[in-house]
Design an enzyme around this catalytic site. Structure first.
Site, PDB file in Angstrom:
ATOM      1  N   GLN A 137       0.833  -1.203   0.000  1.00 46.00           N
ATOM      2  CA  GLN A 137       0.000   0.000   0.000  1.00 46.00           C
ATOM      3  C   GLN A 137       0.867   1.253   0.000  1.00 46.00           C
ATOM      4  OE1 GLN A 137      -2.067   1.314   3.680  1.00 46.00           O
ATOM      5  NE2 GLN A 137      -3.926   1.077   2.480  1.00 46.00           N
ATOM      6  N   GLY A 138       0.822   2.037  -1.064  1.00 43.20           N
ATOM      7  CA  GLY A 138       1.601   3.270  -1.154  1.00 43.20           C
ATOM      8  C   GLY A 138       0.721   4.478  -0.895  1.00 43.20           C
TER       9      GLY A 138
ATOM     10  N   SER B 102       0.966   6.476   2.584  1.00 40.73           N
ATOM     11  CA  SER B 102       1.664   7.446   3.444  1.00 40.73           C
ATOM     12  C   SER B 102       2.898   8.026   2.773  1.00 40.73           C
ATOM     13  CB  SER B 102       2.099   6.774   4.752  1.00 40.73           C
ATOM     14  OG  SER B 102       1.013   6.179   5.391  1.00 40.73           O
TER      15      SER B 102
ATOM     16  N   SER C 231       4.640  -1.286   3.796  1.00 40.47           N
ATOM     17  CA  SER C 231       4.915  -2.647   4.276  1.00 40.47           C
ATOM     18  C   SER C 231       5.099  -3.596   3.103  1.00 40.47           C
ATOM     19  CB  SER C 231       3.764  -3.141   5.162  1.00 40.47           C
ATOM     20  OG  SER C 231       3.572  -2.258   6.244  1.00 40.47           O
TER      21      SER C 231
ATOM     22  N   GLU D 186     -14.880  -3.549   3.340  1.00 38.90           N
ATOM     23  CA  GLU D 186     -14.167  -4.259   4.409  1.00 38.90           C
ATOM     24  C   GLU D 186     -14.613  -3.696   5.751  1.00 38.90           C
ATOM     25  OE1 GLU D 186     -12.441  -6.285   6.859  1.00 38.90           O
ATOM     26  OE2 GLU D 186     -12.100  -6.886   4.776  1.00 38.90           O
TER      27      GLU D 186
ATOM     28  N   SER E  93      -3.792   6.545  13.851  1.00 43.90           N
ATOM     29  CA  SER E  93      -3.144   6.606  15.170  1.00 43.90           C
ATOM     30  C   SER E  93      -4.203   6.709  16.274  1.00 43.90           C
ATOM     31  CB  SER E  93      -2.206   7.812  15.241  1.00 43.90           C
ATOM     32  OG  SER E  93      -2.971   8.993  15.402  1.00 43.90           O
TER      33      SER E  93
HETATM   34  C1  LIG Z   1       3.697  -0.985  11.285  1.00 43.91           C
HETATM   35  C2  LIG Z   1       3.218   0.038  10.320  1.00 43.91           C
HETATM   36  C3  LIG Z   1       2.922  -0.320   9.023  1.00 43.91           C
HETATM   37  C4  LIG Z   1       2.505   0.633   8.105  1.00 43.91           C
HETATM   38  N1  LIG Z   1       2.264   0.227   6.812  1.00 43.91           N
HETATM   39  C5  LIG Z   1       1.900   1.161   5.906  1.00 43.91           C
HETATM   40  C6  LIG Z   1       1.715   0.779   4.549  1.00 43.91           C
HETATM   41  O1  LIG Z   1       1.887  -0.398   4.172  1.00 43.91           O
HETATM   42  N2  LIG Z   1       1.374   1.733   3.657  1.00 43.91           N
HETATM   43  C7  LIG Z   1       1.172   3.028   4.030  1.00 43.91           C
HETATM   44  O2  LIG Z   1       0.827   3.823   3.168  1.00 43.91           O
HETATM   45  N3  LIG Z   1       1.348   3.423   5.310  1.00 43.91           N
HETATM   46  C8  LIG Z   1       1.722   2.524   6.253  1.00 43.91           C
HETATM   47  N4  LIG Z   1       1.935   2.914   7.558  1.00 43.91           N
HETATM   48  C9  LIG Z   1       1.867   4.329   7.893  1.00 43.91           C
HETATM   49  C10 LIG Z   1       0.684   4.725   8.740  1.00 43.91           C
HETATM   50  O3  LIG Z   1      -0.492   4.726   7.981  1.00 43.91           O
HETATM   51  C11 LIG Z   1       1.011   6.112   9.325  1.00 43.91           C
HETATM   52  O4  LIG Z   1       2.121   5.949  10.198  1.00 43.91           O
HETATM   53  C12 LIG Z   1      -0.149   6.715  10.080  1.00 43.91           C
HETATM   54  O5  LIG Z   1      -1.173   7.050   9.187  1.00 43.91           O
HETATM   55  C13 LIG Z   1       0.282   7.956  10.868  1.00 43.91           C
HETATM   56  O6  LIG Z   1       0.902   8.870  10.023  1.00 43.91           O
HETATM   57  P1  LIG Z   1       2.356   9.459  10.355  1.00 43.91           P
HETATM   58  O7  LIG Z   1       3.269   8.347  10.722  1.00 43.91           O
HETATM   59  O8  LIG Z   1       2.746  10.337   9.229  1.00 43.91           O
HETATM   60  O9  LIG Z   1       2.170  10.348  11.670  1.00 43.91           O
HETATM   61  P2  LIG Z   1       1.559  11.827  11.733  1.00 43.91           P
HETATM   62  O10 LIG Z   1       0.257  11.878  10.995  1.00 43.91           O
HETATM   63  O11 LIG Z   1       2.622  12.798  11.345  1.00 43.91           O
HETATM   64  O12 LIG Z   1       1.255  11.959  13.267  1.00 43.91           O
HETATM   65  C14 LIG Z   1       2.288  12.297  14.229  1.00 43.91           C
HETATM   66  C15 LIG Z   1       1.636  12.408  15.600  1.00 43.91           C
HETATM   67  O13 LIG Z   1       0.664  13.462  15.590  1.00 43.91           O
HETATM   68  C16 LIG Z   1      -0.616  12.970  15.956  1.00 43.91           C
HETATM   69  N5  LIG Z   1      -1.649  13.637  15.140  1.00 43.91           N
HETATM   70  C17 LIG Z   1      -1.640  13.821  13.795  1.00 43.91           C
HETATM   71  N6  LIG Z   1      -2.778  14.446  13.390  1.00 43.91           N
HETATM   72  C18 LIG Z   1      -3.511  14.664  14.509  1.00 43.91           C
HETATM   73  C19 LIG Z   1      -4.791  15.271  14.745  1.00 43.91           C
HETATM   74  N7  LIG Z   1      -5.537  15.759  13.750  1.00 43.91           N
HETATM   75  N8  LIG Z   1      -5.251  15.288  16.030  1.00 43.91           N
HETATM   76  C20 LIG Z   1      -4.504  14.787  17.050  1.00 43.91           C
HETATM   77  N9  LIG Z   1      -3.286  14.212  16.884  1.00 43.91           N
HETATM   78  C21 LIG Z   1      -2.801  14.140  15.628  1.00 43.91           C
HETATM   79  C22 LIG Z   1      -0.583  11.480  15.652  1.00 43.91           C
HETATM   80  O14 LIG Z   1      -1.483  10.744  16.458  1.00 43.91           O
HETATM   81  C23 LIG Z   1       0.866  11.133  15.984  1.00 43.91           C
HETATM   82  O15 LIG Z   1       1.027  10.935  17.364  1.00 43.91           O
HETATM   83  C24 LIG Z   1       2.349   1.981   8.498  1.00 43.91           C
HETATM   84  C25 LIG Z   1       2.633   2.365   9.811  1.00 43.91           C
HETATM   85  C26 LIG Z   1       3.061   1.411  10.715  1.00 43.91           C
HETATM   86  C27 LIG Z   1       3.371   1.842  12.118  1.00 43.91           C
END
Ligand SMILES: Cc1cc2nc3c(=O)[nH]c(=O)nc-3n(C[C@H](O)[C@H](O)[C@H](O)COP(=O)(O)OP(=O)(O)OC[C@H]3O[C@@H](n4cnc5c(N)ncnc54)[C@H](O)[C@@H]3O)c2cc1C
Length: 410
Positions: free
Chosen positions: A126-127, A129, A161, A244, A393
């Site tokens: 999945q691309g 993020s 992933s 889903e 999250s």
């Molecule tokens: C094990 C794992 C597998 C993954 N696999 C994939 C994958 O295959 N494909 C893919 O596309 N992505 C994948 N992801 C990414 C995942 O979808 C993102 O990590 C997730 O959406 C959070 O985005 P971010 O990491 O950019 O954090 P951010 O969005 O930058 O958030 C940073 C912090 O700010 C908080 N925050 C952000 N916005 C708000 C808000 N509006 N209100 C309150 N708090 C907020 C968050 O809770 C977090 O604590 C994976 C992540 C993990 C951990």
């Protein structure tokens, strides 16, 4: 809610239980050997397919089992109960890519991809993020411009992933930078062997490299790979969610119930730890479980996994009755992911200094197996940090609960 099972459902449970007991693989593939995991997952999926258990929630018209929500619940309960291997490398294809094609794909896309996904012949990733777009997914900036019959993609994705072992990717790209941010996005099938793609695995705290950075340098993707319409990718991505309904997460919940019981069994075998991490007593009777505080915390975890199961039954029962996806999904997801972290944190406390044992490859050793036929608690503990980030999250889940369930002011 009605959580009684009909005679047909009980029959299905007995049939699934017997089949899983006879066919579930007796061992797991090596955790950090991705090519081996890929081969293992594909073979197990093929076994499921041949027996009619692949794509349990997929419509029969597309080769799935077309199981009712209650049957899906039963299947995932039995699947986890049997200890059957969960093919994480196939998750995106089976639970995301495939369902999206069913909902929005062209007949040509369905005919080509769906049988391969169901039989476990291909891996999808999945691309979505990007470094600057996670929770705020619609803020993504990977660009694609139309050039003849191709989209030409330039940009970067992150946390993808299994990108390094995948054949296809569900890719979200920005095709109209002038449009409001939810409107100028396109959902496209990206072949991972296309020229211009560079994949860099990211090593995680748990020692593996399950996810990657993916870079796109003028990658040409045929226009016919667009799913849904150009610039309508946000709607395409949302259509998946309506298909889903999260039953695939049920197996994780049942697995957690088993882990709590394994934790209790492990506590029985551990001597109580005195101050400074030295055994306070070594007689068989003086187990960690004899400590009132530890017994109380274990009992609470056991009660909490039961509460989780009740919430899930209620939610599935309501969805089955109304046909509408349950709003409680965020509540259940949040409770599950934080509960999971509490379970593994207590395991760390119980194991004490033993958790510092790491194997020659720099991965947490299976320390617990010396005490009890149990999983690597350290691996579980480290991996569980991700559960309050992935798939939305914990803060985003809390926002949804406050907004849509409690109706709090913004
Ligand atoms: C094990 C794992 C597998 C993954 N696999 C994939 C994958 O295959 N494909 C893919 O596309 N992505 C994948 N992801 C990414 C995942 O979808 C993102 O990590 C997730 O959406 C959070 O985005 P971010 O990491 O950019 O954090 P951010 O969005 O930058 O958030 C940073 C912090 O700010 C908080 N925050 C952000 N916005 C708000 C808000 N509006 N209100 C309150 N708090 C907020 C968050 O809770 C977090 O604590 C994976 C992540 C993990 C951990």
């Amino acid at each position: 809610m009605d959580i009684r099972f009909s005679p047909e459902e009980e029959r299905f449970r007995a049939e699934a239980r017997a089949w899983l007991a006879a066919h579930a693989p007796a061992h797991e593939p090596p955790e950090h050997d991705l090519p081996a995991r890929r081969a293992f997952d594909m073979a197990w999926q093929r076994t499921l397919f041949d027996a009619g258990y692949a794509g349990i929630s997929w419509p029969q018209a597309y080769g799935g089992r077309g199981a009712s929500l209650m049957e899906q619940l039963i299947w995932y309960e039995e699947f986890a109960r049997s200890g059957a291997h969960d093919s994480t490398t196939l998750f995106v294809g089976l639970n995301h890519g495939g369902p999206t094609l069913i909902a929005r794909g062209s007949e040509e896309q369905k005919a080509f991809h769906l049988p391969k996904i169901l039989r476990g012949e291909v891996i999808w990733c999945q691309g979505f993020s990007e470094p600057g777009a996670g929770s705020d997914l619609a803020g993504l900036s990977t660009r694609a411009v139309l050039d003849g019959d191709d989209l030409v993609v330039t940009g970067q994705k992150i946390w993808t992933s299994f990108a390094q072992i995948a054949e296809y990717q569900e890719l979200l790209v920005r095709t109209d930078p002038e449009a409001p941010k939810h409107k100028g996005i396109t959902w496209v099938i990206c072949p991972m062997d296309a020229p211009g793609i560079t994949i860099r695995p990211i090593r995680t705290i748990a020692g593996g490299s399950d996810f990657c950075e993916v870079f796109y340098d003028e990658v040409r993707i045929p226009r016919r790979n667009i799913v849904g319409a150009l610039n309508d990718g946000w709607n395409t991505a949302m259509a998946t969610l309506s298909f889903e309904r999260g039953t695939a997460f049920l197996a994780e919940q049942v697995r957690l119930t088993r882990l709590v019981e394994q934790l209790i069994a492990m506590a029985r075998t551990l001597p109580q730890w005195g101050a400074g991490g030295t055994p306070a007593a070594t007689t068989p009777a003086a187990t960690a479980l004899a400590d009132d505080e530890i017994a109380r915390r274990l009992a609470l975890l056991r009660a909490e996994v039961e509460a989780l199961r009740s919430m899930t039954y209620r939610s599935v029962s309501r969805t089955a009755r109304t046909g509408m996806p349950s709003e409680e999904a965020s509540l259940i997801r949040l409770f599950f992911s934080e509960l999971q972290q509490r379970v593994f944190a207590l395991a760390m406390e119980l194991l004490g200094p033993e958790i510092l044992a790491w194997d020659a490859e720099g991965s947490p050793a299976r320390v617990s197996s010396r005490h009890h036929a149990a999983p690597s608690w350290v691996s579980h503990y480290l991996i569980a940090f991700a559960s309050t980030i992935a798939a939305g999250s914990k803060d985003i889940q809390r926002n949804i609960i406050g907004d849509r369930i409690l109706g709090l002011p913004r």
